[in-house]
Design an enzyme around this catalytic site. Sequence first.
Site, mmCIF file in Angstrom:
data_model
loop_
_atom_site.group_PDB
_atom_site.id
_atom_site.type_symbol
_atom_site.label_atom_id
_atom_site.label_comp_id
_atom_site.label_asym_id
_atom_site.label_seq_id
_atom_site.Cartn_x
_atom_site.Cartn_y
_atom_site.Cartn_z
ATOM 1 N N HIS A 1 67.185 56.697 81.612
ATOM 2 C CA HIS A 1 68.967 57.324 82.535
ATOM 3 C C HIS A 1 68.851 55.540 83.448
ATOM 4 O O HIS A 1 67.152 56.009 83.812
ATOM 5 C CB HIS A 1 68.404 58.626 83.237
ATOM 6 C CG HIS A 1 67.976 59.855 82.144
ATOM 7 N ND1 HIS A 1 67.093 60.533 81.912
ATOM 8 C CD2 HIS A 1 69.375 60.185 81.979
ATOM 9 C CE1 HIS A 1 67.153 61.583 81.328
ATOM 10 N NE2 HIS A 1 68.848 61.580 81.500
ATOM 11 N N ASP B 1 65.437 56.462 86.045
ATOM 12 C CA ASP B 1 64.413 56.343 85.841
ATOM 13 C C ASP B 1 63.630 55.820 86.102
ATOM 14 O O ASP B 1 63.139 54.706 86.246
ATOM 15 C CB ASP B 1 64.643 56.646 83.670
ATOM 16 C CG ASP B 1 64.971 57.901 84.074
ATOM 17 O OD1 ASP B 1 64.876 59.065 84.176
ATOM 18 O OD2 ASP B 1 65.233 58.202 82.505
ATOM 19 N N GLU C 1 75.392 64.520 74.075
ATOM 20 C CA GLU C 1 74.193 66.202 73.270
ATOM 21 C C GLU C 1 74.366 67.279 73.594
ATOM 22 O O GLU C 1 74.322 67.632 74.816
ATOM 23 C CB GLU C 1 73.278 65.845 73.990
ATOM 24 C CG GLU C 1 72.054 65.717 73.367
ATOM 25 C CD GLU C 1 70.740 65.447 74.265
ATOM 26 O OE1 GLU C 1 69.792 64.209 74.607
ATOM 27 O OE2 GLU C 1 69.766 66.493 74.782
ATOM 28 N N GLU D 1 69.344 68.268 70.217
ATOM 29 C CA GLU D 1 67.543 68.418 70.484
ATOM 30 C C GLU D 1 67.543 69.924 70.007
ATOM 31 O O GLU D 1 68.231 70.510 69.910
ATOM 32 C CB GLU D 1 68.011 68.875 71.975
ATOM 33 C CG GLU D 1 66.702 68.531 72.699
ATOM 34 C CD GLU D 1 66.386 68.107 73.410
ATOM 35 O OE1 GLU D 1 67.596 67.205 74.151
ATOM 36 O OE2 GLU D 1 66.081 68.884 74.085
ATOM 37 N N HIS E 1 67.067 72.925 72.487
ATOM 38 C CA HIS E 1 69.186 72.796 72.994
ATOM 39 C C HIS E 1 69.767 74.454 71.908
ATOM 40 O O HIS E 1 70.346 74.996 72.200
ATOM 41 C CB HIS E 1 70.041 71.616 72.506
ATOM 42 C CG HIS E 1 69.251 71.159 74.619
ATOM 43 N ND1 HIS E 1 70.152 69.454 74.844
ATOM 44 C CD2 HIS E 1 68.144 70.970 74.924
ATOM 45 C CE1 HIS E 1 69.235 68.963 75.809
ATOM 46 N NE2 HIS E 1 68.702 70.025 75.844
ATOM 47 N N ASP F 1 67.108 64.455 69.742
ATOM 48 C CA ASP F 1 66.464 64.878 70.615
ATOM 49 C C ASP F 1 65.048 65.089 69.753
ATOM 50 O O ASP F 1 65.158 66.854 70.107
ATOM 51 C CB ASP F 1 67.006 64.743 71.533
ATOM 52 C CG ASP F 1 66.783 63.705 72.634
ATOM 53 O OD1 ASP F 1 66.868 62.834 72.286
ATOM 54 O OD2 ASP F 1 67.741 63.870 74.014
ATOM 55 N N ASP G 1 63.922 76.024 78.046
ATOM 56 C CA ASP G 1 64.001 74.553 77.201
ATOM 57 C C ASP G 1 62.499 74.217 78.033
ATOM 58 O O ASP G 1 62.421 73.358 78.731
ATOM 59 C CB ASP G 1 65.585 73.682 78.524
ATOM 60 C CG ASP G 1 65.369 72.584 77.653
ATOM 61 O OD1 ASP G 1 64.540 72.556 75.883
ATOM 62 O OD2 ASP G 1 66.111 72.184 78.131
ATOM 63 N N ASP H 1 60.403 72.032 76.136
ATOM 64 C CA ASP H 1 60.718 70.510 75.929
ATOM 65 C C ASP H 1 59.458 70.127 75.653
ATOM 66 O O ASP H 1 58.181 69.167 75.995
ATOM 67 C CB ASP H 1 61.050 69.862 77.154
ATOM 68 C CG ASP H 1 62.618 69.528 76.632
ATOM 69 O OD1 ASP H 1 63.460 70.200 76.338
ATOM 70 O OD2 ASP H 1 63.127 68.973 78.001
ATOM 71 N N ASP I 1 62.125 63.560 73.106
ATOM 72 C CA ASP I 1 62.353 64.183 74.713
ATOM 73 C C ASP I 1 61.796 65.354 74.263
ATOM 74 O O ASP I 1 62.024 66.211 75.042
ATOM 75 C CB ASP I 1 64.554 64.678 74.771
ATOM 76 C CG ASP I 1 64.708 65.271 75.694
ATOM 77 O OD1 ASP I 1 64.045 65.032 76.420
ATOM 78 O OD2 ASP I 1 65.724 65.079 76.132
HETATM 79 C C1 XUL Z 1 67.811 67.649 78.988
HETATM 80 C C2 XUL Z 1 67.596 66.396 78.325
HETATM 81 C C3 XUL Z 1 68.051 64.877 78.699
HETATM 82 C C4 XUL Z 1 68.958 64.417 77.746
HETATM 83 C C5 XUL Z 1 69.201 62.952 78.586
HETATM 84 O O1 XUL Z 1 67.760 68.734 78.510
HETATM 85 O O2 XUL Z 1 67.896 66.710 76.595
HETATM 86 O O3 XUL Z 1 66.803 64.295 78.849
HETATM 87 O O4 XUL Z 1 68.521 63.935 76.277
HETATM 88 O O5 XUL Z 1 70.126 63.311 79.158
HETATM 89 CO CO CO Z 2 67.660 65.815 75.158
#
Ligand code: XUL
Ligand code: CO
Length: 443
Positions: A108, A111, A239, A275, A278, A303, A314, A316, A346
């Site tokens: 991003h 970042d 996404e 993702e 998600h 992702d 989430d 991750d 991610d």
């Molecule tokens: C948040 C997510 C983000 C996107 C990019 O859940 O997945 O990091 O991948 O904005």
């Molecule tokens: Co993501």
Amino acid sequence: MANVITGEKEFFKGIGQVKYEGLESDNPLAFRWYDENRIVAGKTMKDHLRFSGAYWHSFVATGGDPFGEATIEHPWNAKSDPIERAKDKMDAAFEFLTKMNLPFYCFHDVDVVDFTNDVVDNERRLQTLVEYAKKKQAESGVKLLWGTANLFSNRRYMNGAATNPNFHVLAHGAAQVKSALDATIALGGENYVFWGGREGYMSLLNTNMKREQEHLAKFLHASKDYARKQGFKGTFFIEPKPCEPTKHQYDYDAATVISFLRQYDLLEDFKLNLEVNHATLAGHTFQHELQVAADAGLLGSMDANRGDVQNGWDTDQFPNNINEVTEAMLIVLEANGLQGGGINFDAKIRRNSTDQADLFYAHIGGMDTFARALVTADNILQKSDYKNIRHERYASFDSGAGAEFEAGKMSLEDLRNYAVEQGEPETISGQQEMLENIINRYI
Ligand code: XUL
Ligand code: CO
């Protein structure tokens, strides 16, 4: 192998380049499955998987959560000047990416370098770091899989960016997207991602959903038109995520996004970045989301991470579920791969994983899981009855009345007459457990 590059200072001391050592290896800092040059289904593992490191989780986040402060101190955050600090962070990022042999990275805008509330200064800061990144990419061979703009952290976005009820905020979001697109294009980025972090609502009582979605579509058209005018040839990815941080996000899941893209005439330029966590938040499996996208010809990128079955949010975490990832790779292989994208980690290490080596173990685990899943899925497709069994389930549509129905040649009365003539259908097993055993057998 990538050329390992460090800046003036080595940040991950004592850890060299991670290499493939095979199944016999006991070395926790080696790959046991990911052998980048191994050919699977006609392509190298490197070209199938197109692994990417995520700037935000690995080089920015410091382990803070809503209940506690940072737990991880990054040595690249020491300098007070924001540009110098950002360069150190980039040195650390490229050192890590090359030591991990990751061919791609994603970021991003915020970042890469800290932003203020001054649009012009932010543009300048990002451009300065883009020049620095160009050198780093050239030295290392690492490429940008996608860039994106963070339109969810700054408090001005608390009611969304493209879907904010205040036009002034929308314009700020657009300014950020313009400069993130400029950065992505300057760095030869292969794709550009829109994740609608706060593009949704907390309450419908204060929300005009139709108007907000129309604004989102206009915003995406304007972004796409600008990028194309600048010569960007890559793909835009949406996404999907159902909620978090908002109660309800408009890009809820793959099916919702596809219908949005179709309604607003964006199918030509946009595909999906799916993702794992998600998908599970939306109440789907990851393979469900991949299959929905693949069936629509829109399987762009992924992702990679995993959720926690008990927690539900989430989390991750790094992927390690070989069954889940094998079922995903079956879909990717049958769809002839991802369209333009790759596999972006991610994922974040836990806040109590405070050794520098933890970030390496996490990525090694994830890369090995995907490599093993790729080999397994290819074996299943080549050697087992998997495809046949699924195909045979539909045999009644291959000829006779079933084929006529598929061709649109049977009316409701024809169907009724067929049912009368043929009597009660026989019971046919779905053989689910047998198929599940095939997956386990080839793992
Ligand atoms: C948040 C997510 C983000 C996107 C990019 O859940 O997945 O990091 O991948 O904005
Ligand atoms: Co993501």
